[in-house]
Design an enzyme around this catalytic site. Structure first.
Site, PDB file in Angstrom:
ATOM      1  N   ASP A  29     -42.478  -7.617 -15.404  1.00 35.01           N
ATOM      2  CA  ASP A  29     -42.879  -5.992 -16.130  1.00 35.01           C
ATOM      3  C   ASP A  29     -44.170  -5.410 -15.561  1.00 35.01           C
ATOM      4  OD1 ASP A  29     -43.829  -4.415 -18.423  1.00 35.01           O
ATOM      5  OD2 ASP A  29     -42.617  -5.410 -19.516  1.00 35.01           O
ATOM      6  N   ILE A  30     -43.073  -3.383 -15.195  1.00 37.80           N
ATOM      7  CA  ILE A  30     -44.764  -2.882 -15.216  1.00 37.80           C
ATOM      8  C   ILE A  30     -45.609  -2.849 -15.980  1.00 37.80           C
ATOM      9  CG2 ILE A  30     -43.986  -0.588 -16.371  1.00 37.80           C
ATOM     10  CD1 ILE A  30     -43.914  -0.967 -12.636  1.00 37.80           C
ATOM     11  N   GLU A  88     -38.185  -0.257 -26.871  1.00 39.20           N
ATOM     12  CA  GLU A  88     -39.092   0.855 -26.120  1.00 39.20           C
ATOM     13  C   GLU A  88     -37.582   1.292 -25.206  1.00 39.20           C
ATOM     14  OE1 GLU A  88     -42.464   0.424 -23.846  1.00 39.20           O
ATOM     15  OE2 GLU A  88     -41.639   1.320 -21.991  1.00 39.20           O
ATOM     16  N   HIS A  93     -32.768  -7.118 -23.509  1.00 34.46           N
ATOM     17  CA  HIS A  93     -33.783  -7.839 -22.747  1.00 34.46           C
ATOM     18  C   HIS A  93     -34.636  -8.950 -23.472  1.00 34.46           C
ATOM     19  CE1 HIS A  93     -35.890  -4.164 -23.680  1.00 34.46           C
ATOM     20  NE2 HIS A  93     -37.617  -5.014 -23.622  1.00 34.46           N
ATOM     21  N   HIS A  95     -38.503 -10.971 -22.822  1.00 32.95           N
ATOM     22  CA  HIS A  95     -40.107 -11.247 -22.363  1.00 32.95           C
ATOM     23  C   HIS A  95     -40.696 -12.140 -21.748  1.00 32.95           C
ATOM     24  CE1 HIS A  95     -41.245  -6.677 -23.348  1.00 32.95           C
ATOM     25  NE2 HIS A  95     -39.821  -7.200 -24.433  1.00 32.95           N
TER      26      HIS A  95
HETATM   27  P1  5GP Z   1     -39.705  -3.140 -25.135  1.00 32.28           P
HETATM   28  O1  5GP Z   1     -38.265  -1.853 -24.915  1.00 32.28           O
HETATM   29  O2  5GP Z   1     -39.249  -4.697 -25.347  1.00 32.28           O
HETATM   30  O3  5GP Z   1     -39.928  -2.506 -26.624  1.00 32.28           O
HETATM   31  O4  5GP Z   1     -40.592  -2.533 -24.201  1.00 32.28           O
HETATM   32  C1  5GP Z   1     -39.777  -2.062 -22.821  1.00 32.28           C
HETATM   33  C2  5GP Z   1     -40.810  -3.552 -21.815  1.00 32.28           C
HETATM   34  O5  5GP Z   1     -40.234  -2.945 -20.533  1.00 32.28           O
HETATM   35  C3  5GP Z   1     -42.235  -2.958 -21.536  1.00 32.28           C
HETATM   36  O6  5GP Z   1     -42.816  -4.034 -21.833  1.00 32.28           O
HETATM   37  C4  5GP Z   1     -42.550  -1.855 -20.843  1.00 32.28           C
HETATM   38  O7  5GP Z   1     -43.816  -2.125 -19.998  1.00 32.28           O
HETATM   39  C5  5GP Z   1     -41.080  -1.821 -19.248  1.00 32.28           C
HETATM   40  N1  5GP Z   1     -40.493  -1.688 -18.892  1.00 32.28           N
HETATM   41  C6  5GP Z   1     -40.655  -0.195 -19.623  1.00 32.28           C
HETATM   42  N2  5GP Z   1     -40.228   0.516 -18.105  1.00 32.28           N
HETATM   43  C7  5GP Z   1     -40.049  -0.125 -16.599  1.00 32.28           C
HETATM   44  C8  5GP Z   1     -39.705   0.045 -15.782  1.00 32.28           C
HETATM   45  O8  5GP Z   1     -39.110   1.091 -15.021  1.00 32.28           O
HETATM   46  N3  5GP Z   1     -39.480  -0.728 -14.994  1.00 32.28           N
HETATM   47  C9  5GP Z   1     -40.250  -2.517 -15.156  1.00 32.28           C
HETATM   48  N4  5GP Z   1     -40.358  -3.258 -14.209  1.00 32.28           N
HETATM   49  N5  5GP Z   1     -40.572  -2.286 -16.449  1.00 32.28           N
HETATM   50  C10 5GP Z   1     -40.482  -1.523 -17.234  1.00 32.28           C
END
Ligand code: 5GP
Length: 130
Positions: A29-30, A88, A93, A95
């Site tokens: 995760d970035i 987001e 996905h 975590h």
């Molecule tokens: P969620 O959809 O589970 O709320 O969050 C999406 C997750 O993806 C976040 O923790 C965010 O840091 C990660 N994320 C979003 N865009 C990117 C990206 O371009 N690269 C990576 N490695 N992680 C990402």
């Protein structure tokens, strides 16, 4: 239009890759909550994890297990926590977050700032165990 995660799978957008097979992909995760925070995704582009068919969903968990055990070998932690948020990025996905305490998997925590070199070294170390 492909999701940002599909663009990562295709190599169009760079990532710190951990593991890949025919159906799944894992990368750091970035914006990590903890060192080694990893995302596991299906290559199939589906937004909501519970819209995945049973076979893809269960296979994703087995793939995540392999990745989690590799993270554990590289990052000191009590265990690997798993979470599904998905608010987001519209591409299912999981975590995987190394935990010392329950507070480490609080998604409102400030994210770690790791250098490119640290992320790269960590990914390579975990990938070697996966
Ligand atoms: P969620 O959809 O589970 O709320 O969050 C999406 C997750 O993806 C976040 O923790 C965010 O840091 C990660 N994320 C979003 N865009 C990117 C990206 O371009 N690269 C990576 N490695 N992680 C990402």
């Amino acid at each position: 239009m492909p999701t940002i995660f599909s663009r990562i799978i295709s190599g169009e957008i760079p990532c710190y890759k951990i593991a890949e097979d025919e159906n799944y992909f894992a990368f750091l995760d970035i914006n990590p909550l903890a060192k080694g925070h990893t995302l596991v995704i299906p290559k199939q582009e589906t937004d909501y994890i519970f819209d995945l068919d049973d076979h893809t969903l269960s296979g994703m968990m087995v793939f995540a297990k392999k990745v989690a055990l590799a993270i554990e070998k590289c990052v000191p932690c009590k265990r690997i926590g798993i979470a599904v948020i998905g608010l987001e990025v519209p591409h299912a996905h999981i975590h995987l977050v190394p935990l010392q305490s329950v507070h480490d998997i609080n998604f409102t925590n400030p994210k770690l700032q790791l250098s490119k070199e640290e992320m790269d070294a960590l990914a390579k170390q975990i990938a070697a165990q996966a």
